[in-house]
Design an enzyme around this catalytic site. Structure first.
Site, short mmCIF file in Angstrom:
data_model
loop_
_atom_site.label_atom_id
_atom_site.label_comp_id
_atom_site.label_asym_id
_atom_site.label_seq_id
_atom_site.Cartn_x
_atom_site.Cartn_y
_atom_site.Cartn_z
N ASN A 152 -32.56 4.79 -1.46
CA ASN A 152 -31.46 4.85 -2.43
C ASN A 152 -31.86 4.62 -3.89
OD1 ASN A 152 -31.87 2.13 -1.96
ND2 ASN A 152 -29.71 1.60 -2.19
N GLU A 248 -35.80 -7.45 1.64
CA GLU A 248 -34.47 -7.26 1.06
C GLU A 248 -33.75 -6.28 1.96
OE1 GLU A 248 -33.07 -8.93 -1.23
OE2 GLU A 248 -34.80 -9.95 -2.10
N CYS A 282 -27.08 -1.55 -1.57
CA CYS A 282 -26.98 -2.79 -0.78
C CYS A 282 -25.97 -3.73 -1.43
CB CYS A 282 -28.33 -3.45 -0.64
SG CYS A 282 -29.07 -3.86 -2.20
N1 NDP Z 1 -31.02 -5.71 -0.05
C1 NDP Z 1 -31.55 -4.71 -0.72
O1 NDP Z 1 -32.15 -4.89 -1.77
C2 NDP Z 1 -31.41 -3.31 -0.24
C3 NDP Z 1 -31.16 -3.01 1.07
N2 NDP Z 1 -31.08 -1.71 1.48
C4 NDP Z 1 -30.75 -1.45 2.88
O2 NDP Z 1 -31.51 -0.35 3.36
C5 NDP Z 1 -30.75 0.46 4.24
C6 NDP Z 1 -30.74 1.89 3.76
O3 NDP Z 1 -32.00 2.31 3.39
P1 NDP Z 1 -32.90 3.15 4.41
O4 NDP Z 1 -33.97 3.81 3.59
O5 NDP Z 1 -32.04 4.01 5.24
O6 NDP Z 1 -33.50 1.98 5.31
P2 NDP Z 1 -34.58 2.08 6.47
O7 NDP Z 1 -34.76 0.72 7.01
O8 NDP Z 1 -34.27 3.17 7.41
O9 NDP Z 1 -35.92 2.53 5.70
C7 NDP Z 1 -36.48 1.74 4.71
C8 NDP Z 1 -37.96 2.04 4.65
O10 NDP Z 1 -38.59 1.63 5.86
C9 NDP Z 1 -39.32 2.70 6.42
N3 NDP Z 1 -39.39 2.51 7.86
C10 NDP Z 1 -38.59 3.03 8.84
N4 NDP Z 1 -38.99 2.60 10.04
C11 NDP Z 1 -40.05 1.77 9.83
C12 NDP Z 1 -40.89 0.99 10.68
N5 NDP Z 1 -40.74 0.96 12.00
N6 NDP Z 1 -41.86 0.26 10.12
C13 NDP Z 1 -42.04 0.25 8.79
N7 NDP Z 1 -41.29 0.97 7.93
C14 NDP Z 1 -40.29 1.72 8.44
C15 NDP Z 1 -38.56 3.91 5.97
O11 NDP Z 1 -39.31 5.08 6.11
P3 NDP Z 1 -38.59 6.47 6.56
O12 NDP Z 1 -37.65 6.81 5.46
O13 NDP Z 1 -39.74 7.38 6.70
O14 NDP Z 1 -37.90 6.18 7.86
C16 NDP Z 1 -38.28 3.53 4.54
O15 NDP Z 1 -39.43 3.69 3.76
C17 NDP Z 1 -29.37 -0.17 4.23
O16 NDP Z 1 -29.21 -1.03 5.32
C18 NDP Z 1 -29.34 -0.99 2.96
O17 NDP Z 1 -28.46 -2.03 2.92
C19 NDP Z 1 -31.26 -0.70 0.63
C20 NDP Z 1 -31.51 -0.95 -0.68
C21 NDP Z 1 -31.58 -2.26 -1.22
O1 3PG Z 2 -30.86 -0.89 -3.45
C1 3PG Z 2 -29.83 -1.36 -3.87
O2 3PG Z 2 -28.77 -1.11 -3.36
C2 3PG Z 2 -30.00 -2.14 -5.10
O3 3PG Z 2 -30.91 -3.13 -4.96
C3 3PG Z 2 -28.74 -2.46 -5.79
O4 3PG Z 2 -29.00 -2.41 -7.13
P1 3PG Z 2 -27.77 -2.28 -8.16
O5 3PG Z 2 -26.85 -3.38 -7.86
O6 3PG Z 2 -28.42 -2.39 -9.49
O7 3PG Z 2 -27.17 -0.95 -7.90
#
Ligand code: NDP
Ligand code: 3PG
Length: 472
Positions: A152, A248, A282
Site C-alpha cells: 500500500n 508493523e 493500516c
Molecule cells: N501497521 C502497519 O504499519 C501496516 C500494516 N499493513 C498491513 O498489511 C496488510 C496488507 O498488506 P499486504 O501487502 O497485503 O500484506 P502481506 O502480509 O500479504 O504482505 C506483506 C509483505 O510480505 C510478503 N510476504 C507474503 N508472504 C510472506 C512470507 N511467508 N514470508 C515473508 N514475506 C511474505 C509479501 O510479499 P507478496 O506481496 O509477494 O506476497 C509482502 O512483501 C494489512 O493487514 C495491513 O493492515 C499495511 C501497511 C502498514
Molecule cells: O501503511 C499504512 O497504512 C501506513 O503506515 C499508514 O500511513 P498514513 O497514516 O500516513 O497513511
C-alpha cells in the site's frame, strides 16, 4: 511488456522465471519481475554480508552523501515512480506523487535525526561510577537487515526501513510486495545510480508465499523489519533465523465520539481518515463507536461526506480507486453482506463494479457482525452504537488489534482519561488516526505489531551500542 530484473550486488539478475505484476485497474498484466530461486536469494545475502563492513567503514559523511544523491534521484524521477506506482497498486496519481515527496523528506529527517544522536559517555564523576574509567557507548550498525514491505505504500514503507538502516552502516536484502515490485526495483536502480556500492542494497523479487521462508530463515540475517499482515508477521516470529524483529501489522482503529461538539468537522475528519486510498491503510479509521444520540446526529453528516467522495480510476485522482485485487474486494463485500444480513443499516454504498467498490457506510453494527472486528482494508465504515463510556472502552479493547484510536471530545481531560485506558500504540485526541508526522514513534500492540518504527526509532532499531571502557 516490460520486464524488470531483481538486483543483487548491483547486477541485474538473469533469472529463469518471471512473476506477473497486474494492473488492478485493468486486471491485465502490467509488467513482469524476476521470480528468484532460493540459490539466487542466498547470493543476495552473501553480497550483503560481504559489503557490510566496508560500507560501515566508509563513515557517516560519505554514507550521508550517497543518501542525499538517492533522495535527489527519487525526486528527479518522481513522475516515473508515481506513474509506475499508480499502475501497480491503483493509488491516485497525486497521492503517488505525495508519497515520493514524503519519502524524500523522510530521508532528510533521517539524516538530521542521526546527527542529533548522542554518544553516551561516563567517567569517575558520573553518578554510580566509582572506578577511574572513561566509558564511551556509540551506536553502530547491526549488520545485514531484511526489509519486507507491503503493497500500500511501496516507496514510503520501503525507504522508511532502508534509509535509517543504510545511513547507520547496515546492508540490506529488500523484498518488496509483489504489487509494488516494479517500484521496488526502480528504487534499487536509483540507488545504483546514486553510487551506493555493490551489495549494500539488494532487491529480491518473487511471491512472498514462495520465497518468504527462504528469505527469513537465511542464517546471515542480523535483523528484520516487516510491514504487512498478521499471519505473515506471526510466521516470521516462528521461523525467522533472527529474533531481532520489528513488525508493523494490521489495525482496527476506532474513532470514539464522546459528545456532540463540532460534529460537522468531525464527520469530515472521520471520512478522510476512513476512506483515503479506499481504506487500504493500516491506520485507516475502521469503526466509529458512539452513543445512540450522537450517532443519530453524526450519521447523516458522515453520509453526506461519503457521498462527496470521488470514485474512479487512479489517473483521475479520485479518493476511491479499484482495490488491489479481486480477493480483497470479495472479502470486503462479504463483510458488508454479513453485516446487512445480521441487521446492520446500509446507509450508503454497498455496490461494486469489479474491484471498484462504492464507499460504504453501515450503521447499527453490532458486536455479532464480522465487520465489527475484522480489518477490511477497504472502503467500508461501520458505526457501532454504545451508550456508556466504560462499554465503549471495553469494545475498543476487545479487538485483537492495538494500533491507534481517535477520541473526539470538547472535554480534553475526559478524553485523556479514556486514552489512558485504551490498549493501543497511540491515541489521537481530536485528530484522525494516522502515521505522521514521521518523526513520531509509530507502533502497534497486541496483533498490530512488535517493536517501534518512526525515524529515530528505526535508527535505534537498526543499530546497537558498542561500549568501549578504558581503565585509567
Ligand atoms: N501497521 C502497519 O504499519 C501496516 C500494516 N499493513 C498491513 O498489511 C496488510 C496488507 O498488506 P499486504 O501487502 O497485503 O500484506 P502481506 O502480509 O500479504 O504482505 C506483506 C509483505 O510480505 C510478503 N510476504 C507474503 N508472504 C510472506 C512470507 N511467508 N514470508 C515473508 N514475506 C511474505 C509479501 O510479499 P507478496 O506481496 O509477494 O506476497 C509482502 O512483501 C494489512 O493487514 C495491513 O493492515 C499495511 C501497511 C502498514
Ligand atoms: O501503511 C499504512 O497504512 C501506513 O503506515 C499508514 O500511513 P498514513 O497514516 O500516513 O497513511
Amino acid at each position: 511488456m516490460e520486464k524488470f530484473k531483481a538486483i543483487i550486488n548491483n547486477q541485474e539478475i538473469e533469472s529463469n522465471s518471471w512473476l506477473d505484476i497486474m494492473d488492478p485497474t485493468t486486471d491485465e498484466v502490467y509488467a513482469q519481475v524476476s521470480a528468484l530461486s532460493a540459490q539466487e536469494i542466498d547470493s543476495a545475502f552473501k553480497a550483503a554480508k560481504a559489503a557490510q563492513k566496508k560500507w560501515e567503514a566508509i563513515g557517516i559523511e560519505k554514507r550521508t552523501e550517497f543518501l542525499i544523491r538517492w533522495r535527489d534521484l527519487l525526486l528527479k524521477n518522481e513522475e516515473d515512480l508515481a506513474t509506475t506506482m499508480m499502475h501497480e497498486i491503483a493509488k491516485a496519481y497525486k497521492d503517488c506523487l505525495t508519497e515520493v515527496r514524503r519519502t524524500a523528506e523522510y530521508i532528510d529527517l533521517t539524516i538530521s535525526e542521526y546527527n542529533d544522536l548522542q554518544v553516551l559517555t561516563f567517567d569517575k564523576n558520573s553518578k554510580g561510577v566509582t572506578e577511574d574509567i572513561v566509558a564511551e557507548y556509540k551506536r553502530i550498525a547491526k549488520g545485514v537487515g531484511v526489509g519486507i514491505s507491503p503493497f500500500n505504500y511501496p516507496i514510503n514503507l520501503a525507504v522508511s526501513k532502508l534509509a535509517p538502516g543504510l545511513l547507520t552502516g547496515n546492508t540490506f536484502v529488500f523484498k518488496p510486495a509483489t504489487q509494488g515490485s516494479v517500484v521496488g526495483i526502480k528504487i534499487g536502480q536509483l540507488a545504483i545510480e546514486a553510487g551506493i556500492p555493490a551489495g549494500v542494497l539488494n532487491v529480491v523479487t518473487g511471491r512472498g508465499r514462495d520465497i518468504g521462508d527462504v528469505i527469513v530463515t537465511n542464517p546471515l540475517i542480523d535483523f528484520i523489519s516487516f510491514t504487512g499482515s498478521v499471519p505473515v508477521g506471526r510466521r516470521l516470529m516462528e521461523i525467522s533465523s533472527s529474533k531481532d524483529l520489528v513488525l508493523e501489522l494490521g489495525g482496527k482503529d476506532a474513532a470514539i465520539l464522546l459528545d456532540e461538539h463540532n460534529l460537522e468537522n468531525i464527520a469530515k475528519d472521520i471520512v478522510a481518515g476512513a476512506f483515503s486510498y479506499s481504506g487500504q491503510r493500516c491506520t485507516a479509521i475502521k469503526r466509529v463507536i458512539t452513543t445512540d444520540n450522537i450517532a443519530d446526529k453524526i450519521t447523516p453528516l458522515i453520509k453526506a461526506e461519503v457521498a462527496k467522495l470521488t470514485v474512479g480510476l487512479p489517473n483521475e485522482n479520485p479518493i476511491i480507486t479499484p482495490m488491489i485485487d479481486k480477493k480483497s474486494a470479495d472479502f470486503v463485500t462479504d463483510l458488508i453482506n454479513d453485516a446487512v444480513k445480521k441487521g446492520a443499516t446500509l446507509v450508503y454504498g454497498g455496490t461494486r463494479d469489479k474491484n471498484l467498490l462504492q464507499p460504504t457506510l453501515l450503521d447499527n453494527v453490532t458486536v455479532e457482525m464480522n465487520v465489527a472486528w475484522e480489518e477490511p482494508f477497504g472502503p467500508v465504515l461501520p458505526i457501532i452504537r454504545i451508550n456508556e463510556i466504560e462499554d465503549m472502552i471495553s469494545v475498543a479493547n476487545k479487538s485483537n488489534f492495538g494500533l491507534q484510536t481517535s477520541i473526539y471530545s470538547k472535554d480534553v481531560d475526559l478524553a485523556y482519561k479514556v486514552a489512558e485506558q485504551l490498549e493501543v500504540g497511540t491515541v489521537n485526541i481530536n485528530r484522525r488516526t494516522q502515521r505522521g508526522p514521521d518523526v513520531l514513534p509509530f507502533l502497534g500492540v497486541k496483533d498490530s505489531g512488535f517493536g517501534v518504527q518512526g525515524i529515530k526509532e528505526t535508527i535505534l532499531s537498526t543499530t546497537r551500542y558498542r561500549g568501549i571502557i578504558i581503565k585509567k
